[in-house]
Write an enzyme that holds these catalytic residues in place. Structure first.
Site, PDB file in Angstrom:
ATOM      1  N   CYS A  45     -10.348   3.713  11.250  1.00  0.00           N
ATOM      2  CA  CYS A  45     -10.986   5.022  11.303  1.00  0.00           C
ATOM      3  C   CYS A  45     -11.902   5.234  10.117  1.00  0.00           C
ATOM      4  CB  CYS A  45      -9.951   6.131  11.306  1.00  0.00           C
ATOM      5  SG  CYS A  45      -8.533   5.763  12.308  1.00  0.00           S
TER       6      CYS A  45
ATOM      7  N   HIS B 101      -0.182   2.817  22.759  1.00  0.00           N
ATOM      8  CA  HIS B 101      -1.040   1.626  22.597  1.00  0.00           C
ATOM      9  C   HIS B 101      -0.748   0.831  21.330  1.00  0.00           C
ATOM     10  CE1 HIS B 101      -4.350   2.955  19.704  1.00  0.00           C
ATOM     11  NE2 HIS B 101      -3.767   4.107  19.951  1.00  0.00           N
TER      12      HIS B 101
ATOM     13  N   THR C 173      -1.853  18.055  33.617  1.00  0.00           N
ATOM     14  CA  THR C 173      -1.261  17.149  34.608  1.00  0.00           C
ATOM     15  C   THR C 173      -0.835  15.852  33.936  1.00  0.00           C
ATOM     16  OG1 THR C 173      -2.623  18.122  36.322  1.00  0.00           O
ATOM     17  CG2 THR C 173      -1.688  15.946  36.792  1.00  0.00           C
TER      18      THR C 173
ATOM     19  N   THR D 268      -2.210  11.034  17.761  1.00  0.00           N
ATOM     20  CA  THR D 268      -2.982  12.080  17.082  1.00  0.00           C
ATOM     21  C   THR D 268      -2.580  13.465  17.581  1.00  0.00           C
ATOM     22  OG1 THR D 268      -4.843  10.566  16.790  1.00  0.00           O
ATOM     23  CG2 THR D 268      -5.339  12.914  16.647  1.00  0.00           C
TER      24      THR D 268
END
Ligand SMILES: *Cc1c(COP(=O)(O)O)cnc(C)c1O
Length: 387
Positions: free
Chosen positions: A326, A203, A239, A74
């Site tokens: 979704c 994923h 980070t 995304t």
């Protein structure tokens, strides 16, 4: 058949591979360190991130410095689209996309209309294919960016990206592809595809959630989406997710290694499943018959509701989805199924089984048997079904 558990929703998320877990484990236990610090523990973390970057670049034919880690698919899509609009907005205000994109692309595009950008949404044929001729026709002197996905998450159709990107190149327009469903599943090479930007997500190929990457071809200049400490060579601050990128790289490396064998197996199982499911009356397959992801089995059953099918399958131990995860919970049928020309009431009866490499013939037969039973049961209760 006896109840068994079958996970058939790999396009929503895939189980973490052993390879990914092993690569992540040290960074979640005995090792840590901010890759930007200068002591030796931190240098190990830096080294791990750069090795992951090199491995990921290698598996899509890119250079390591063209890979930018993100928080997932995304973010990669949002970055490519919004930052391209920002970077090239002085040259023109017109962007092109397709009618079957993931919401990460379509909603990013839509968000630009409030800033005076105009979006052309290319139609698809009944198989979900974008026509290169349509793209050629849609290009205008003020077109600054094109985004068309490589493989569709709902129906599995694979687009002729080489041809589409070639047209963009001829007109000097940057071309982005959402390759989230393709990377780790079919061969992907950024030079063969001729794309300037490409999104991927860990994923979806056995890596951890919350990590992904945007490939940006050398020489393509788009501003950062995230500002801060200047990580990722000043283009994506924050980070680094050390464990995440190590897991992502290991998962991808493994997925690419086993791809020929895994895909031959998935094709065999999908064919078997399609054969059985299409014997159910008033059922049709969606997506392209050949140019499709080998593990995606997508069908629509007339006269019944996809959501009800999914719930009954769940009670039989099978995880699948209807439309895309979704949009579940909303009453609108999937925009992808409407774009391929299905009427509303038919699109409502969609089921997507996205198989993982470990699926067996017995699993497939269990799915087919369960679906046959579930569909029959729901139809006898359906006011639309007259027998
Ligand atoms: C899953 C998916 C995304 C979003 O990726 P996340 O890493 O979950 O944010 C984008 N595009 C497609 C085609 C997807 O399947």
């Amino acid at each position: 058949m006896q109840k068994r558990f079958v996970y058939a929703d790999n396009a929503a998320t895939s189980p973490l591979s052993k390879e990914a877990f092993d690569a992540m484990k040290p960074w979640l236990t005995e090792k840590w360190g901010n890759p930007s610090s200068i002591y030796s523990a931190a240098r190990d973390a830096r080294k791990a991130v750069e090795m992951a970057r090199a491995d990921i670049a290698d598996s899509i034919g890119a250079k390591p410095e063209e890979i930018y880690f993100t928080s997932g698919g995304t973010e990669a899509d949002n970055w490519a689209i919004k930052s391209s609009a920002k970077a090239f907005g002085k040259k023109g205000r017109h962007l092109i996309t397709s009618a079957i994109e993931h919401h990460a692309v379509s909603s990013s595009m839509e968000s630009l209309t409030s800033e005076g950008f105009e979006i052309t949404v290319l139609p698809v044929d009944k198989y979900g294919m974008v026509s290169p001729a349509d793209l050629e026709k849609a290009i205008r002197p003020d077109t600054i960016f094109i985004s068309i996905m490589l493989a569709n998450n709902e129906i599995g159709t694979i687009q002729p990206i080489e041809e589409l990107a070639e047209i963009a190149k001829k007109h000097n327009i940057p071309f982005h592809t959402d390759a989230v469903q393709a990377v780790g599943h079919i061969p992907v090479n950024v030079d063969e595809l001729k794309v300037d930007m490409l999104s991927m997500s860990s994923h979806k190929f056995g890596g951890p959630q919350g990590v992904g990457a945007l490939y940006i071809r050398k020489g393509v200049r788009i501003p950062p989406l995230m500002h801060g400490g200047g990580h990722e060579r000043g283009r994506r601050s924050g980070t680094e997710n050390v464990a995440g990128v190590c897991g992502m790289a290991a998962a991808l490396k493994h997925a690419v290694e086993i791809m020929p064998e895994a895909n031959a197996h998935l094709k065999h199982i999908s064919d078997r499943l399609f054969d059985k499911l299409l014997q159910i009356p008033y059922t049709q397959a969606t997506g392209h018959p050949e140019k499709r992801l080998p593990g995606t089995v997508s069908v629509v059953f007339n006269y019944i509701e996809g959501e009800s099918i999914i719930l009954l399958l769940d009670s039989k131990g099978i995880s699948a989805s209807s439309g895309s995860a979704c949009t579940s919970g909303s009453l609108d049928p999937s925009h992808v199924l409407l774009a391929i020309g299905l009427p509303h009431e038919v699109a409502h009866g969609s089921v997507r089984l996205s198989l993982g490499k470990d699926i067996t013939e017995e699993d497939a037969d269990y799915i087919a048997e369960s679906l046959t039973e579930v569909v029959d049961r729901l139809r006898t209760m359906s006011p639309l079904w007259k027998g």
